[in-house]
Design a protein around this motif. Sequence first.
Motif, PDB file in Angstrom:
ATOM      1  N   MET A   1       0.844  -1.205   0.000  1.00 53.47           N
ATOM      2  CA  MET A   1       0.000   0.000   0.000  1.00 53.47           C
ATOM      3  C   MET A   1       0.875   1.249   0.000  1.00 53.47           C
ATOM      4  N   THR A   2       0.460   2.247  -0.773  1.00 52.17           N
ATOM      5  CA  THR A   2       1.126   3.548  -0.792  1.00 52.17           C
ATOM      6  C   THR A   2       0.256   4.560  -0.054  1.00 52.17           C
ATOM      7  N   LYS A   3       0.856   5.237   0.905  1.00 53.59           N
ATOM      8  CA  LYS A   3       0.144   6.221   1.718  1.00 53.59           C
ATOM      9  C   LYS A   3       0.732   7.599   1.438  1.00 53.59           C
ATOM     10  N   ILE A   4      -0.130   8.527   1.042  1.00 57.61           N
ATOM     11  CA  ILE A   4       0.316   9.848   0.594  1.00 57.61           C
ATOM     12  C   ILE A   4      -0.443  10.928   1.349  1.00 57.61           C
ATOM     13  N   ILE A   5       0.276  11.939   1.791  1.00 55.74           N
ATOM     14  CA  ILE A   5      -0.355  13.142   2.317  1.00 55.74           C
ATOM     15  C   ILE A   5      -0.459  14.139   1.176  1.00 55.74           C
ATOM     16  N   TRP A   6      -1.647  14.655   0.966  1.00 55.99           N
ATOM     17  CA  TRP A   6      -1.892  15.608  -0.128  1.00 55.99           C
ATOM     18  C   TRP A   6      -2.306  16.942   0.475  1.00 55.99           C
ATOM     19  N   MET A   7      -1.496  17.956   0.216  1.00 60.13           N
ATOM     20  CA  MET A   7      -1.803  19.324   0.624  1.00 60.13           C
ATOM     21  C   MET A   7      -1.779  20.225  -0.606  1.00 60.13           C
ATOM     22  N   THR A   8      -2.485  21.350  -0.517  1.00 58.12           N
ATOM     23  CA  THR A   8      -2.512  22.243  -1.668  1.00 58.12           C
ATOM     24  C   THR A   8      -2.752  23.682  -1.234  1.00 58.12           C
ATOM     25  N   ASP A   9      -2.279  24.602  -2.045  1.00 61.22           N
ATOM     26  CA  ASP A   9      -2.578  26.036  -1.961  1.00 61.22           C
ATOM     27  C   ASP A   9      -2.301  26.664  -0.587  1.00 61.22           C
ATOM     28  N   PRO A  10      -1.056  26.582  -0.106  1.00 60.56           N
ATOM     29  CA  PRO A  10      -0.749  27.270   1.151  1.00 60.56           C
ATOM     30  C   PRO A  10      -0.665  28.783   1.008  1.00 60.56           C
ATOM     31  N   HIS A  11      -0.409  29.279  -0.208  1.00 64.68           N
ATOM     32  CA  HIS A  11      -0.279  30.735  -0.451  1.00 64.68           C
ATOM     33  C   HIS A  11       0.640  31.374   0.594  1.00 64.68           C
ATOM     34  N   PHE A  12       1.784  30.771   0.778  1.00 66.87           N
ATOM     35  CA  PHE A  12       2.723  31.182   1.823  1.00 66.87           C
ATOM     36  C   PHE A  12       3.267  32.585   1.558  1.00 66.87           C
ATOM     37  N   GLN A  13       3.399  33.367   2.613  1.00 68.30           N
ATOM     38  CA  GLN A  13       4.050  34.680   2.578  1.00 68.30           C
ATOM     39  C   GLN A  13       5.073  34.740   3.698  1.00 68.30           C
ATOM     40  N   ASN A  14       6.231  35.359   3.423  1.00 67.97           N
ATOM     41  CA  ASN A  14       7.257  35.422   4.452  1.00 67.97           C
ATOM     42  C   ASN A  14       6.924  36.423   5.549  1.00 67.97           C
ATOM     43  N   ASP A  15       5.974  37.316   5.297  1.00 70.01           N
ATOM     44  CA  ASP A  15       5.458  38.199   6.345  1.00 70.01           C
ATOM     45  C   ASP A  15       4.077  38.701   5.923  1.00 70.01           C
ATOM     46  N   GLY A  16       3.405  39.385   6.837  1.00 70.21           N
ATOM     47  CA  GLY A  16       2.096  39.945   6.520  1.00 70.21           C
ATOM     48  C   GLY A  16       0.987  38.910   6.491  1.00 70.21           C
ATOM     49  N   LEU A  17      -0.222  39.402   6.206  1.00 72.03           N
ATOM     50  CA  LEU A  17      -1.414  38.571   6.207  1.00 72.03           C
ATOM     51  C   LEU A  17      -2.078  38.567   4.840  1.00 72.03           C
ATOM     52  N   ILE A  18      -2.922  37.577   4.609  1.00 69.20           N
ATOM     53  CA  ILE A  18      -3.831  37.559   3.460  1.00 69.20           C
ATOM     54  C   ILE A  18      -5.207  37.907   4.023  1.00 69.20           C
ATOM     55  N   GLY A  19      -5.606  39.159   3.904  1.00 70.15           N
ATOM     56  CA  GLY A  19      -6.790  39.604   4.626  1.00 70.15           C
ATOM     57  C   GLY A  19      -6.491  39.558   6.110  1.00 70.15           C
ATOM     58  N   ASP A  20      -7.171  38.652   6.821  1.00 67.99           N
ATOM     59  CA  ASP A  20      -6.906  38.442   8.244  1.00 67.99           C
ATOM     60  C   ASP A  20      -6.186  37.124   8.517  1.00 67.99           C
TER      61      ASP A  20
END
Length: 263
Positions: A1-20
Amino acid sequence: MTKIIWMTDPHFQNDGLIGDLNPRTRLKAATDHMNAHYSDADFMVLSGDLVGDDIEGNYTLLANYLAQSKIPVYPMVGNNDDRVGFRAHLHLPKDMMDDFIQYAIETDDGRFLCLDTHMIGSHAGQFCEARQAWLKDALDDKPTYIFMHHPPMDLHLPPQDSIKLQDGNTFLDLIRNHGNVQHLFIGHVHRPTCGTIQGLPFATLGALSFQAPAPKPAWDWDSFVPAHEAPHYGVLYIENGNVTLQHTQFCGYADGIETQSRT
């Protein structure tokens, strides 16, 4: 069996916020949860829109966050990403395409293809002749699973459908004609959906960052306000051609929500 963690779209920023929203808090919470509960997974796929606007600073710090993962991480490009930034700062497979962030992951349960659907200067996606040729060569007789950022079909999510993969029918015809693609895993839309397209099963995933509203009441990009919904990631179990996707909430909606300071 293959077990995979799937994540997407973190929209990472090194500082500040995205809205709140503080995207650093959400990514750390997801990584901590994965390390605590799913460190036995084979690898993690991060299916695009890794960063925000400060390309150099974002990728530099993002690499430090991803290094905290206890399992290998396979990053993919989305419409907000930059291939030069990827190559300069992130750990990538050595055998990927020369001009695109596109590569294969081999397992006992099949081949996992991570595609590059980025189109420079657009939020919509593209899959050019060079990427199509690579995909044709990669589609041999093995069971194959495809991760991609842009959906190649309408999802009945009107705003997201306006920025899907261009000429998605050509892409779908290509993979359908080979007959060995088992499942599509798609980012970009910031909402979980699933279904079939031309007999092929697909799933999309909620984002690590903010969630898009449901299609009703109707909204557009000018009126966009993130839904007050908690983020999640996916846990995939793949064995003997069978696929199970578990949606895993790793923190509450309030985690990472801050008040934007104003002067």
